[in-house]
Design an enzyme around this catalytic site. Structure first.
Site, mmCIF file in Angstrom:
data_model
loop_
_atom_site.group_PDB
_atom_site.id
_atom_site.type_symbol
_atom_site.label_atom_id
_atom_site.label_comp_id
_atom_site.label_asym_id
_atom_site.label_seq_id
_atom_site.Cartn_x
_atom_site.Cartn_y
_atom_site.Cartn_z
ATOM 1 N N ALA A 60 -32.924 46.453 60.474
ATOM 2 C CA ALA A 60 -32.408 46.656 61.749
ATOM 3 C C ALA A 60 -33.460 46.425 62.881
ATOM 4 O O ALA A 60 -32.892 46.155 63.929
ATOM 5 C CB ALA A 60 -31.321 48.238 61.657
ATOM 6 N N TYR A 61 -34.533 47.407 62.414
ATOM 7 C CA TYR A 61 -35.854 47.558 63.435
ATOM 8 C C TYR A 61 -36.084 45.805 63.694
ATOM 9 O O TYR A 61 -35.902 45.583 64.765
ATOM 10 C CB TYR A 61 -36.997 47.922 62.865
ATOM 11 C CG TYR A 61 -38.327 48.234 64.184
ATOM 12 C CD1 TYR A 61 -37.499 49.464 64.942
ATOM 13 C CD2 TYR A 61 -39.258 47.571 64.179
ATOM 14 C CE1 TYR A 61 -38.926 49.865 65.972
ATOM 15 C CE2 TYR A 61 -39.835 47.594 65.424
ATOM 16 C CZ TYR A 61 -39.583 48.203 65.920
ATOM 17 O OH TYR A 61 -40.814 48.405 66.733
ATOM 18 N N SER A 62 -36.355 45.219 62.953
ATOM 19 C CA SER A 62 -36.242 43.822 62.614
ATOM 20 C C SER A 62 -35.236 42.965 63.755
ATOM 21 O O SER A 62 -36.023 42.058 64.369
ATOM 22 C CB SER A 62 -36.651 43.692 61.215
ATOM 23 O OG SER A 62 -38.021 44.031 60.772
#
Length: 249
Positions: A155-157
């Site tokens: 999700a962060y990436s």
């Protein structure tokens, strides 16, 4: 902290995620170099403390994932400052640290809502004011994870890859209109956001940095302050790395 006296004289900035970490350091430098700053963050308590420490002129406690709250904060901050010249979007969260097939849907949605959608809302609300001035600088804080991807951080990436793509699009839209928009893509640096990660994930990210250490927040703050200064006048729709050699593209 190296300070360029008067570099931000008569410049007003809005900094999201401004109550701690990178956002607070950027805001502190802008004030120290003659500028005026409004801090946005989700925590009213941390905002009050940060504002007192750095001399911020205005604060707004809000969740950037709420577009109505962002629109209201933008109007309030512009009214308080008189005008806005600089937007630095550094609000963000990491989300869960697990494989994709185990990733909680609510965590995925929250990361995208804050890191990507919230950043879009902030840019959307402030860009008209910059265009009205005929001058502006925007820095959207992304990550090397948006270029390379980090395992167990999908999700962060994905959110940070979205920030990079969004900023490239925005920068091209604004080119020639006096408003410059770029993204910062730091490798992992020492900041409160690391408290959201298990030590094993931090160790993995450190191992990917050729310099063999995490970054320091003042290094990324210094880069951002160049990016939002008048000196940064011919680079837009681009990314600036502070990655210790991890990314060179």
């Amino acid at each position: 902290m190296s300070v360029f006296a008067g570099r931000f004289a008569r410049r007003n900035a809005i900094v999201t995620g401004g109550a701690s970490g990178l956002g607070q350091q950027v805001a502190a430098r802008i004030v120290a170099e003659g500028g005026t700053v409004a801090l946005w963050d989700i925590s009213a308590e941390r905002l009050a403390t940060a504002a007192a420490e750095i001399g911020a002129a205005h604060v707004e406690a809000l969740d950037v994932s709420d577009p109505h709250a962002v629109a209201a904060a933008a109007e309030a901050s512009v009214a308080a400052l008189g005008k806005v010249d600089i937007l630095v979007c550094s609000a963000g969260i990491t989300g869960a640290t697990v494989p994709v097939h185990e990733f909680p849907i609510d965590s995925w949605q929250r990361v995208i809502d804050i890191n990507l959608n919230g950043l879009f809302y902030c840019n959307r609300a402030i860009v008209p004011h910059l265009l009205a001035n005929g001058y502006g600088r925007i820095v959207n804080v992304a990550s090397v994870a948006g270029k390379e991807g980090n395992p167990n951080a999908s999700a962060y990436s994905a959110s940070k890859a979205g920030v990079i793509g969004f900023t490239k699009s925005l920068g091209k839209e604004l080119a020639g209109k006096g408003v410059i928009a770029n993204a910062l893509t730091p490798a992992t640096f020492e900041s409160p956001i690391l408290e959201q990660l298990p030590p094993s994930q931090v160790d993995y990210m450190r191992s990917k940095i050729p310099m063999g250490r995490l970054g320091e927040v003042h290094e990324s703050a210094a880069m951002i302050c160049f990016m939002v200064s008048e000196e940064c006048s011919f680079t837009t729709a681009s990314t600036f790395d502070t990655s210790g050699g991890r990314t060179t593209y």
